[in-house]
Design an enzyme around this catalytic site. Sequence first.
Site, PDB file in Angstrom:
ATOM      1  N   HIS A 158       0.828  -1.205   0.000  1.00 25.34           N
ATOM      2  CA  HIS A 158       0.000   0.000   0.000  1.00 25.34           C
ATOM      3  C   HIS A 158       0.866   1.260   0.000  1.00 25.34           C
ATOM      4  O   HIS A 158       2.068   1.221   0.283  1.00 25.34           O
ATOM      5  CB  HIS A 158      -0.959  -0.003   1.191  1.00 25.34           C
ATOM      6  CG  HIS A 158      -0.286  -0.008   2.538  1.00 25.34           C
ATOM      7  ND1 HIS A 158       0.318   1.100   3.076  1.00 25.34           N
ATOM      8  CD2 HIS A 158      -0.143  -1.002   3.456  1.00 25.34           C
ATOM      9  CE1 HIS A 158       0.811   0.811   4.258  1.00 25.34           C
ATOM     10  NE2 HIS A 158       0.549  -0.477   4.518  1.00 25.34           N
TER      11      HIS A 158
ATOM     12  N   CYS B 231       3.514  -4.608   6.651  1.00 26.62           N
ATOM     13  CA  CYS B 231       3.122  -4.389   5.254  1.00 26.62           C
ATOM     14  C   CYS B 231       4.296  -3.873   4.429  1.00 26.62           C
ATOM     15  O   CYS B 231       5.304  -3.403   4.953  1.00 26.62           O
ATOM     16  CB  CYS B 231       1.973  -3.393   5.180  1.00 26.62           C
ATOM     17  SG  CYS B 231       0.390  -4.065   5.732  1.00 26.62           S
TER      18      CYS B 231
END
Length: 493
Positions: free
Chosen positions: A414, A430
């Site tokens: 992301h 992440c």
Amino acid sequence: MIRRTQRFRNHLDDNLIHLRKNLFISPSDPMYYEKVIRYLDATSPEAHYKIGQKFERKGNLKRAIFHYKEVLRTYPSPFYSDANRAIRHIEDEQAAHALNMQKAFPEEKKGILPPFMKTLLLVLLVLNLLLVVLFAGNQPLYKTISSMKVWGVGSDITYETVDAPFVMYLAPETKGEAIEMALHKQALELAKEMPKMNILIYGVLSQDSGSIGKTMLLRDEELTKSAIVVAQYHPETDDRVRIRFLNAEFEKHQPLSAFGANLVRTALEAYIKDNGSPPDHLEALLQDYPNNYLSFIPLEASTGSNGISATFTGTGGWVYTSGAADPAQMFYANSEAVANTPYEPVHIEINKAEHQLKLVSGDNILWDKVIGLGSNDRTPQGHFQVKDRVQNPQGSHAQSYGEAGLGLGAIALHGTYDVSSIGADKSLGCVRLTNEDVQQLFPFVPKGAEVQIQGSAWSANKQELVKDAERLIPSVRPALDESPDSVEFHWLG
């Protein structure tokens, strides 16, 4: 529109356009297009065209032509033909003005040589004849000259030629034989008007129906780089029109066309896995979240079209046959200029040791990005699949996931507003990219694509970076809702 740093809407926001970061601008600003070029897109065809019109109205034709030519660097674009016509209009007016000035103020005719030079040449000629007679003895003059001169029978003869370059615009679906006939006919017609010139005609593919079939004087040398064929005719030295197809130009399209084909094939394979059979129509891949397997059908690079045919016709775009045995036979380029490409799924490779991400298909790399990872080695290794393709993903905290995300389950790839975390280990697990990088990557990663995360450095391989990825993006994209406001994601962050 509410800016990130404000809590409440400002009534002026509806009339503003967000260029970048904290820069907002109104289209009514007289310097709007100059600021678009400076802060947003230095190659914007629309901005360059509008600025060119502004300079043309002011009479600054030199600057106008400069900006019109900048428009021609981006092809295809809605302003390409208008800019080309504007350049021709300005140059025709300049030529007509120069001709009128020449008629109004004709130059005085001068002799080829002044009297002094004529006398000097005559004296030199007499001296040379005397030297020949002196060395020749009793032989006649013509025999003396013949014995001194080596005539070189059978050697090459070189003629001084002047090139007359033209460009002929061709429809992408035109067959090779038809191209040859058109170039041959046009070369003969041009030679009637310019019999002593070396006629050169560059064949360039065009999507503009208004220019297809037309032959114009070549004014932009950049067009020769996109030519697929060239014809040469110099009637004084050769009675044949020589036509040569530029295979290198076709080969340039191969990696992009292969990537476009495999992008759709990868999405098709994921759709079949989820639904048990392929879709009847490719529009099934273009749905709102969570069924947004793709964001658009890419353009086929050699023809610049993303039209879909049920059978192969060679007229451009793609062929889709839902009943075929495998993805490679289901979807392929509808162009004779593109070779059959094997199915090599589009996937992502992540190297934790180098903080690097690559979007790969076979030996081709479309994007190569620097990434941020989890602190204390929290980013897991292994093979994952893209389960969610989300624009503006909502988390438990505002702006947790940047402008876009590719969900892999517990973790995601992301965007982030913390640029300092790129190239570092600061996340909770992440994979982070800058918002600009994640937006570039997002449309080229289909739902179901594999993501490979490994810890060690990559071994040496023959992968090559494919240029001009933007050429796969159609000018008009489907209106999809890829921003689910009612869904809250719980990726590690």
